[in-house]
Design an enzyme around this catalytic site. Structure first.
Site, PDB file in Angstrom:
ATOM      1  N   ASP A 161       0.833  -1.187   0.000  1.00  0.00           N
ATOM      2  CA  ASP A 161       0.000   0.000   0.000  1.00  0.00           C
ATOM      3  C   ASP A 161       0.882   1.256   0.000  1.00  0.00           C
ATOM      4  OD1 ASP A 161      -2.185  -1.715   0.295  1.00  0.00           O
ATOM      5  OD2 ASP A 161      -2.110  -1.596   2.480  1.00  0.00           O
ATOM      6  N   ASP A 187      -5.171   2.382   2.937  1.00  0.00           N
ATOM      7  CA  ASP A 187      -5.963   1.417   3.705  1.00  0.00           C
ATOM      8  C   ASP A 187      -6.048   1.884   5.148  1.00  0.00           C
ATOM      9  OD1 ASP A 187      -6.355  -0.162   1.530  1.00  0.00           O
ATOM     10  OD2 ASP A 187      -5.182  -1.878   2.233  1.00  0.00           O
ATOM     11  N   ARG A 234     -13.140   1.036  -4.683  1.00  0.00           N
ATOM     12  CA  ARG A 234     -12.756   1.624  -3.392  1.00  0.00           C
ATOM     13  C   ARG A 234     -12.438   3.121  -3.537  1.00  0.00           C
ATOM     14  NH1 ARG A 234      -8.681  -3.030  -0.903  1.00  0.00           N
ATOM     15  NH2 ARG A 234     -10.116  -4.804  -1.135  1.00  0.00           N
TER      16      ARG A 234
END
Length: 657
Positions: A161, A187, A234
């Site tokens: 990430d 995240d 997302r």
């Protein structure tokens, strides 16, 4: 300096002195010289506030490394060291930091601010990771990019990430660019709380921004003014959020891969309560949707070229019961977000006094030695009774008062030269190069009328650094109010003073620095004498320097009787013969208090051997006599603000006005 005994009548208060000058300033049409209000912040300035908003501002707020030392890093080792330290830090990332091995974590512990310097700070091939229990972190103004593993579009083989956080609280993610990473871009997981994500860019990615990975319903998150472009899903996905407030976000150019389900915009999942306001969706499938167990309230958004779900049900919550916020019109969002999201050149490190640091000196001390990029010390309105030293090791500081007027923010002390010499008396000393002070008052309020001392000099300000700028500042004192100097006789330092106010009585503008005072008010204070109330200047210019003091386009005022004030005298410190004063006063209004023979000798040195001159002055104190050397028109063309300040580096602080 050695001075004759100096006394003056007690003043009725510095505030009233400054206020009295307002009418004079207005009459002279000097604009910002007076106590004019600071310009109202523009919309751009508002978007670069250094204070967290939204949910990150609640429950004690998010201040990051405020109060800690400031460091600048250029490599992975230094970044990792300070990010993982136990104590608070403001960590400035300068340039590109490549992380090895590819995809590695940089652990960030509590009480940290990590901020890009200008718009070029970036992390390449690496991830910021906030472990459970981490609190109070700000990550701003960075690009985090390129840990993508070729062929792994779904991010199933790696967990690379850009930022990942588990069970953390009080985090502000602001003005970053996230692109082309290995799994998620951002995240926020496992019951993290009090989070704000603002003005970021999410691009060229599959799974942009996920929230959740928990069955608990605890996360409170604000998501505003972000740009999602070239992403698939997302955007964000918000799972089991107690409160998710999304407003003024821009979703455009979504990946069009024909996936009927997992290509979407905003998704309220699980038991999330989501409020979505004034966002703009362009070319998006399923702009906003909600699980049957979730609640989603939408109002004011614009949909263009969209298909699929636009779910709305439930009451969710009212964000204004938690915090105030500015809601931009949805139609304005694309232009605003394109312009203001992502890293910005103007965002840098701002140290707030007293919010981040209790004193001005504490903030100065936090600036790293050898500082190469401007750091602003923003000083809130108030009176700060303390001395301040900006040492030579800490260049590139902007000292900024944040009140509406310069008189709102005062740095003051009351030491005379009898206790520590002239230098020791100074309320503020600037020894560093490239320092700017704005919208402030500097004062030494030693009451010479109440004391009988042999050394009553009391400096409000002393500078020895080069390229020093004062804008909309006031210098208050009596004897030796403002000294602009240099490290030694044959070293030339330059000082530019504009739209300011200076008051004093004896030698209250003095020293050997090349100093330009422009569009300012200089007040010569009466000491109660009917014959000699003092001297405005006492230059000690090195004989090899053709440029000493230039006072131009200004106004000198006085409460002294007519014909009782000198424009200046030549100061030769310690009898130094190579200190030969150079002073030019031009295009300036002079009061009746100025003597008809305004230059005088000092300590056995004749004023006639100094370099004193006037040019095109006016007012009741102006005149042309044998004792008043006048610059010729030809010479006046080479004695300008630019000529005095340009040096070998073409310094032009006046050019921005």
């Amino acid at each position: 300096m050695t001075h004759p005994h100096s006394k003056r009548l007690p003043r009725s208060g510095h505030g009233r002195v400054v206020a009295a000058v307002l009418g004079l300033v207005a009459a002279l049409c000097l604009g910002a010289v007076g106590e004019a209000k600071a310009a109202a912040p523009s919309s751009a300035a508002d978007r670069w506030t250094d204070r967290a908003h939204g949910f990150a501002s609640l429950a004690g707020g998010t201040t990051g490394g405020a109060g800690g030392k400031v460091v600048t890093v250029t490599d992975q080792a230094a970044l990792a060291k300070y990010a993982a330290a136990e104590e608070p830090y403001v960590i400035r990332v300068s340039g590109s930091v490549a992380v090895e091995p590819f995809g590695s974590d940089i652990v960030v512990t509590s009480n940290k601010t990590i901020i890009g310097v200008g718009d070029t700070g970036e992390i390449v091939h690496g991830e910021f990771h906030l472990n459970p229990g981490t609190s109070n972190v700000i990550i701003r103004n960075l690009t985090i990019r390129d840990s993508y593993v070729e062929g792994d579009w779904d991010g199933k083989t790696t967990d690379f990430d850009a930022i990942q956080m588990d069970t953390v609280d009080h985090v502000w993610i602001d003005h970053n660019r996230f692109t082309h990473m290995g799994d998620g871009l951002l995240d926020i997981r496992k019951d993290s709380q009090y989070i704000t994500v603002s003005y970021n860019q999410f691009s060229t990615h599959n799974k942009a921004f996920g929230i959740g990975w928990t069955t608990n319903v605890q996360t409170q998150i604000t998501i505003d003014h972000n740009w999602f472009t070239g992403t698939k899903q997302r955007n964000p996905s918000a799972d089991n959020c107690a409160y998710a407030h999304l407003y003024n976000n821009y979703l455009s150019a979504q990946v069009a891969d024909g996936d009927p389900v997992w290509t979407y915009g905003n998704w309220a999942r699980g038991k999330t309560r989501m409020v979505l306001e004034n966002s703009y969706f362009d070319g998006v499938q399923h702009p906003y949707q909600a699980d049957a167990t979730a609640e989603l309230v939408e109002r004011g958004s614009i949909l263009r070229n969209t298909t699929g779900r636009t779910d709305e049900w439930g009451a969710a919550f009212d964000p204004r019961e938690f915090y105030d916020y500015r809601l931009d019109p949805a139609a304005a969002v694309p232009a605003l977000v394109k312009r203001f999201s992502g890293p910005q050149q103007r965002i840098g490190t701002t140290l707030h006094v007293p919010a981040d640091y209790p004193t001005v000196q504490a903030a100065v001390d936090a600036v790293p030695d050898g500082n190469a990029v401007p750091v602003t010390i923003a000083v809130a309105p108030g009176t700060y009774r303390a001395k301040v030293l900006i040492p030579a090791t800490k260049p590139n500081i902007v000292l900024q008062g944040t009140g509406q007027r310069r008189s709102d923010t005062v740095i003051v002390y009351d030491t005379p030269a009898a206790y520590g010499g002239s230098t020791g008396s100074a309320t503020v000393r600037i020894a560093a190069n490239d320092v700017t002070a704005r919208n402030l008052t500097f004062s030494n309020d030693f009451d010479e009328a109440a004391h009988e001392l042999s050394a009553e000099q009391a400096l409000a300000m002393k500078t020895t650094g080069d390229r020093i700028v004062f804008e909309n500042t006031a210098f208050l004192g009596n004897q030796d109010t403002l000294m602009t100097d240099s490290p030694k006789l044959d070293v030339i330092s330059r000082v530019y003073i504009r739209d300011s106010y200076i008051e004093g009585d004896v030698d209250f503008v003095y020293g050997r620095a090349t100093t330009v005072i422009e569009r300012s008010v200089i007040k010569a204070l009466s000491r109660g004498s009917t014959s000699n109330n003092g001297y405005i200047t006492a230059a000690s210019t090195w004989t090899g320097n053709p440029h000493g003091f230039l006072i131009t386009r200004s106004k000198i005022v006085s409460d002294a009787p007519d014909g009782t004030f000198h424009l200046g005298r030549p100061w030769h410190p310690g009898g130094e013969p190579a200190a030969v004063a150079q002073v030019l006063i031009r295009d300036t209004e002079l009061p009746a208090a100025v003597k008809s023979s305004p230059w005088t000798d000092m300590s056995g040195f004749s004023w006639k051997d100094a370099r004193f001159a006037e040019y095109r002055n006016f007012g009741p104190g102006a005149g042309v006599t044998a004792d008043r050397p006048q610059l010729s028109d030809a010479d006046a063309k080479t004695h300008t603000v630019a000529n005095y300040l340009t040096g070998t580096d073409n310094w032009a602080p006046y050019a921005r006005h």
